[in-house]
Design a protein around this motif. Sequence first.
Motif, PDB file in Angstrom:
ATOM      1  N   UNK A 217     -26.675  21.164 -16.035  1.00  0.00           N
ATOM      2  CA  UNK A 217     -27.597  20.175 -16.583  1.00  0.00           C
ATOM      3  C   UNK A 217     -26.982  19.482 -17.792  1.00  0.00           C
ATOM      4  N   UNK A 218     -26.515  20.270 -18.766  1.00  0.00           N
ATOM      5  CA  UNK A 218     -25.978  19.665 -19.987  1.00  0.00           C
ATOM      6  C   UNK A 218     -24.661  18.930 -19.726  1.00  0.00           C
ATOM      7  N   UNK A 219     -23.874  19.414 -18.774  1.00  0.00           N
ATOM      8  CA  UNK A 219     -22.657  18.697 -18.404  1.00  0.00           C
ATOM      9  C   UNK A 219     -23.002  17.300 -17.895  1.00  0.00           C
ATOM     10  N   UNK A 220     -24.032  17.219 -17.057  1.00  0.00           N
ATOM     11  CA  UNK A 220     -24.396  15.912 -16.502  1.00  0.00           C
ATOM     12  C   UNK A 220     -24.999  14.997 -17.565  1.00  0.00           C
TER      13      UNK A 220
ATOM     14  N   UNK B  27     -31.894   6.379 -19.420  1.00  0.00           N
ATOM     15  CA  UNK B  27     -30.693   6.873 -18.760  1.00  0.00           C
ATOM     16  C   UNK B  27     -31.015   7.348 -17.341  1.00  0.00           C
ATOM     17  N   UNK B  28     -30.067   7.228 -16.416  1.00  0.00           N
ATOM     18  CA  UNK B  28     -30.304   7.627 -15.014  1.00  0.00           C
ATOM     19  C   UNK B  28     -30.258   9.139 -14.856  1.00  0.00           C
ATOM     20  N   UNK B  29     -31.303   9.805 -15.343  1.00  0.00           N
ATOM     21  CA  UNK B  29     -31.341  11.262 -15.339  1.00  0.00           C
ATOM     22  C   UNK B  29     -32.568  11.830 -14.615  1.00  0.00           C
ATOM     23  N   UNK B  30     -33.348  10.965 -13.997  1.00  0.00           N
ATOM     24  CA  UNK B  30     -34.632  11.423 -13.464  1.00  0.00           C
ATOM     25  C   UNK B  30     -34.501  12.491 -12.389  1.00  0.00           C
ATOM     26  N   UNK B  31     -33.353  12.567 -11.730  1.00  0.00           N
ATOM     27  CA  UNK B  31     -33.178  13.602 -10.711  1.00  0.00           C
ATOM     28  C   UNK B  31     -33.106  14.993 -11.331  1.00  0.00           C
ATOM     29  N   UNK B  32     -32.978  15.056 -12.657  1.00  0.00           N
ATOM     30  CA  UNK B  32     -32.944  16.338 -13.361  1.00  0.00           C
ATOM     31  C   UNK B  32     -34.318  16.742 -13.895  1.00  0.00           C
ATOM     32  N   UNK B  33     -35.342  15.985 -13.567  1.00  0.00           N
ATOM     33  CA  UNK B  33     -36.638  16.136 -14.239  1.00  0.00           C
ATOM     34  C   UNK B  33     -37.338  17.455 -13.945  1.00  0.00           C
TER      35      UNK B  33
ATOM     36  N   UNK C 119     -36.178  22.875 -16.699  1.00  0.00           N
ATOM     37  CA  UNK C 119     -36.885  23.134 -17.959  1.00  0.00           C
ATOM     38  C   UNK C 119     -36.188  22.512 -19.158  1.00  0.00           C
ATOM     39  N   UNK C 120     -34.858  22.362 -19.091  1.00  0.00           N
ATOM     40  CA  UNK C 120     -34.133  21.737 -20.202  1.00  0.00           C
ATOM     41  C   UNK C 120     -34.555  20.278 -20.392  1.00  0.00           C
ATOM     42  N   UNK C 121     -34.918  19.634 -19.319  1.00  0.00           N
ATOM     43  CA  UNK C 121     -35.380  18.252 -19.372  1.00  0.00           C
ATOM     44  C   UNK C 121     -36.618  18.136 -20.269  1.00  0.00           C
ATOM     45  N   UNK C 122     -37.525  19.078 -20.126  1.00  0.00           N
ATOM     46  CA  UNK C 122     -38.784  19.020 -20.865  1.00  0.00           C
ATOM     47  C   UNK C 122     -38.599  19.345 -22.337  1.00  0.00           C
ATOM     48  N   UNK C 123     -37.530  20.073 -22.660  1.00  0.00           N
ATOM     49  CA  UNK C 123     -37.199  20.269 -24.066  1.00  0.00           C
ATOM     50  C   UNK C 123     -36.791  18.952 -24.700  1.00  0.00           C
ATOM     51  N   UNK C 124     -36.162  18.093 -23.914  1.00  0.00           N
ATOM     52  CA  UNK C 124     -35.757  16.778 -24.415  1.00  0.00           C
ATOM     53  C   UNK C 124     -36.929  15.808 -24.508  1.00  0.00           C
ATOM     54  N   UNK C 125     -37.765  15.800 -23.484  1.00  0.00           N
ATOM     55  CA  UNK C 125     -38.793  14.771 -23.378  1.00  0.00           C
ATOM     56  C   UNK C 125     -40.189  15.242 -23.781  1.00  0.00           C
TER      57      UNK C 125
ATOM     58  N   UNK D 189     -42.680  16.590 -22.260  1.00  0.00           N
ATOM     59  CA  UNK D 189     -43.698  16.750 -21.223  1.00  0.00           C
ATOM     60  C   UNK D 189     -43.067  16.533 -19.862  1.00  0.00           C
ATOM     61  N   UNK D 190     -43.645  17.118 -18.797  1.00  0.00           N
ATOM     62  CA  UNK D 190     -43.105  16.903 -17.460  1.00  0.00           C
ATOM     63  C   UNK D 190     -43.071  15.443 -17.084  1.00  0.00           C
ATOM     64  N   UNK D 191     -42.039  15.076 -16.288  1.00  0.00           N
ATOM     65  CA  UNK D 191     -41.926  13.692 -15.817  1.00  0.00           C
ATOM     66  C   UNK D 191     -42.963  13.438 -14.724  1.00  0.00           C
TER      67      UNK D 191
END
Length: 278
Positions: A180-183, A259-265, A268-274, A276-278
């Motif tokens: 996840x973080x690599x991408x 950023x084109x990251x929605x496929x990572x939504x 759980x790391x995604x929600x730490x950034x944003x 709330x769930x996408x």
Amino acid sequence: MTNFSPAPTSLRIPLPSGPATFHALSTDHYPWAELTAELDSRREQGFTGVLDVQQGGRWARFLLGPEQLRGFTTGGQAVSLAAAMRAMPRAQVTLTPLDAGVCDLVWAFRVGNPAPRTLLWPGARQTLETSLFTGALIAPSGRSYWRAGQVLAGSLPALGEACAALEPDQEFDRGGTLLFWQEVMGVLARHTDLNALWSQARVVLTDAHPCLDPFTQEVVWEAETLRVDDALSVTELNAAMTAGVKLIAQRGAVRLADLPLNHLARRPEWHALFGRPA
């Protein structure tokens, strides 16, 4: 040889409250051949959910989706449906439809022994929302699964009821976290001067996140590759990378949401950034 011994409770954590497609259906009455044909048909139509298989003290749990069929038994050991059918020819099977995100959480609970936090409802709700809780909330009157402080599925505890909040052990998904973080870093590299901004972020954040200290080399971004010391915990890595990525985006004048990251939504790391769930 696959071990089909009885399950520790933590491995087959209770599923969210809700109706099953069928419950404790005997393969004496619904033969395996017919059942697997139905499962294949449902998956082709987009079905996602959990199949529990039990015969006496033997058990296996499968996560089903259109493009996947993942199974495990004691100790989180991987098992195929064919092996489960051979080991349990006269099984009772339960099929429960669940969102793909909930299935991912159920899969994450297959290993480890999560220590529950005991909370009282409804005061627990603010605690879980503020901490962006991801896991299962188990109470006598209901079970629910959460992601980033929001309910994904299930029913909530009754007023004044004690409940147990369980979180999956992130260490068992270390590989997924690193990918996840690599991408994320790779995408940032295409939209910012990442090398310069990463160096700045490490200096600014070292006091709060010692693993970012350039001299420790615990977290390194070099030649478009993220390298992480094996001894660094996933929890510490996520906190540091979340802070670092947010600071890089701010200083690089980039909106993370663009950023084109929605496929990572679903991560759980995604929600730490944003938040709330996408």
